[in-house]
Design an enzyme around this catalytic site. Structure first.
Site, PDB file in Angstrom:
ATOM      1  CG  HIS A  79      -2.030  -1.104   1.062  1.00 60.93           C
ATOM      2  ND1 HIS A  79      -3.382  -1.169   1.870  1.00 60.93           N
ATOM      3  CD2 HIS A  79      -2.122  -2.150   0.346  1.00 60.93           C
ATOM      4  CE1 HIS A  79      -3.767  -2.140   1.413  1.00 60.93           C
ATOM      5  NE2 HIS A  79      -3.382  -2.649   0.352  1.00 60.93           N
ATOM      6  CD  GLU A  81      -2.024   3.976   3.163  1.00 61.99           C
ATOM      7  OE1 GLU A  81      -1.638   3.307   2.109  1.00 61.99           O
ATOM      8  OE2 GLU A  81      -3.153   4.234   3.169  1.00 61.99           O
ATOM      9  CB  CYS A 110      -2.217   1.663   5.997  1.00 65.29           C
ATOM     10  SG  CYS A 110      -1.583   0.814   4.500  1.00 65.29           S
TER      11      CYS A 110
HETATM   12  O1  LIG Z   1      -4.910   2.246   2.411  1.00 64.85           O
HETATM   13  C1  LIG Z   1      -4.858   1.929   1.330  1.00 64.85           C
HETATM   14  N1  LIG Z   1      -3.710   2.072   0.687  1.00 64.85           N
HETATM   15  C2  LIG Z   1      -3.515   1.575  -0.477  1.00 64.85           C
HETATM   16  O2  LIG Z   1      -2.615   1.637  -1.471  1.00 64.85           O
HETATM   17  N2  LIG Z   1      -4.668   0.686  -1.156  1.00 64.85           N
HETATM   18  C3  LIG Z   1      -4.370   0.253  -2.342  1.00 64.85           C
HETATM   19  C4  LIG Z   1      -4.250  -1.085  -2.482  1.00 64.85           C
HETATM   20  C5  LIG Z   1      -4.727  -1.632  -3.831  1.00 64.85           C
HETATM   21  O3  LIG Z   1      -3.674  -1.686  -4.825  1.00 64.85           O
HETATM   22  C6  LIG Z   1      -5.940  -0.551  -3.903  1.00 64.85           C
HETATM   23  C7  LIG Z   1      -7.382  -0.954  -3.615  1.00 64.85           C
HETATM   24  O4  LIG Z   1      -7.968  -1.680  -4.647  1.00 64.85           O
HETATM   25  P1  LIG Z   1      -9.297  -1.859  -4.994  1.00 64.85           P
HETATM   26  O5  LIG Z   1     -10.121  -0.600  -4.431  1.00 64.85           O
HETATM   27  O6  LIG Z   1      -9.549  -2.389  -6.115  1.00 64.85           O
HETATM   28  O7  LIG Z   1      -9.717  -2.890  -3.714  1.00 64.85           O
HETATM   29  O8  LIG Z   1      -5.556   0.428  -3.419  1.00 64.85           O
HETATM   30  C8  LIG Z   1      -5.740   0.765  -0.445  1.00 64.85           C
HETATM   31  C9  LIG Z   1      -5.932   1.121   0.727  1.00 64.85           C
HETATM   32  C10 LIG Z   1      -7.195   1.370   1.234  1.00 64.85           C
HETATM   33  O9  LIG Z   1      -8.063   0.278   1.115  1.00 64.85           O
HETATM   34 ZN   LIG Z   2      -3.234   0.111   3.550  1.00 62.24          ZN
END
Ligand SMILES: O=c1[nH]c(=O)n([C@H]2C[C@H](O)[C@@H](COP(=O)(O)O)O2)cc1CO
Ligand SMILES: [Zn+2]
Length: 156
Positions: A79, A81, A110
């Protein structure tokens, strides 16, 4: 003061725009997330976006929510963060009380990682998973750890 510009963007807008720029690097077709960590002196410590671990080619990656643990993107992506914390090459001591600007409200994984890194505040843009179980847990973590969070409006 004559000649001085007064209509400069705020610190909030500046750091969120950096986070927005970071998310433009994300290859996730569904959700792109950017994060920018700024310390208490308004210095940028680090930036990150959601992506695959180094060594796992993000161009070849299927980027799908298959539901199968072995192929589902959620099990592979780091992610934004977490990447912002991991990208920092200085001492984690510098993160004490820092503000994380993130384009999507942090998930519960996160949230606890940011707490443990010493971050003091979360500023977010989108909150599309607010009503999910993960959103409830995430807010519970931040509340119980006394980490404040607030939403800002910045044009993308
Ligand atoms: O806090 C976050 N930080 C973050 O980088 N993500 C990323 C993980 C995935 O690549 C995408 C979420 O994918 P989706 O909305 O298709 O479930 O966003 C998702 C979140 C929260 O869900
Ligand atoms: Zn996250």
């Amino acid at each position: 003061m004559p000649g001085k510009r007064d209509d400069v963007i705020s610190w909030d807008e500046f750091f969120m725009r950096v986070a927005i720029a970071a998310k433009l690097r994300s290859k996730d077709p569904n959700t792109q997330v950017g994060a920018c960590i700024a310390d208490t002196h308004h210095r940028i410590l680090s930036v990150g976006y959601n992506g695959t671990p180094a060594g796992l080619d993000d161009d070849e990656f299927p980027w799908e929510s298959t539901g199968d643990p072995l192929t589902d993107k959620h099990n592979y992506v780091i992610h934004a963060e977490a990447n912002a914390i991991l990208n920092y090459r200085g001492s984690l001591k510098d993160m004490a009380g820092a503000t994380v600007y993130v384009t999507l409200f942090p998930c519960h994984e996160c949230a606890k990682t940011l707490v443990q890194a010493g971050v003091g505040e979360v500023v977010y843009l989108d909150d599309k998973y607010h009503d999910t179980e993960d959103g409830v847990v995430s807010r519970s973590i931040l509340d119980r750890c006394a980490i404040s969070y607030r939403q800002v409006v910045v044009a993308e």
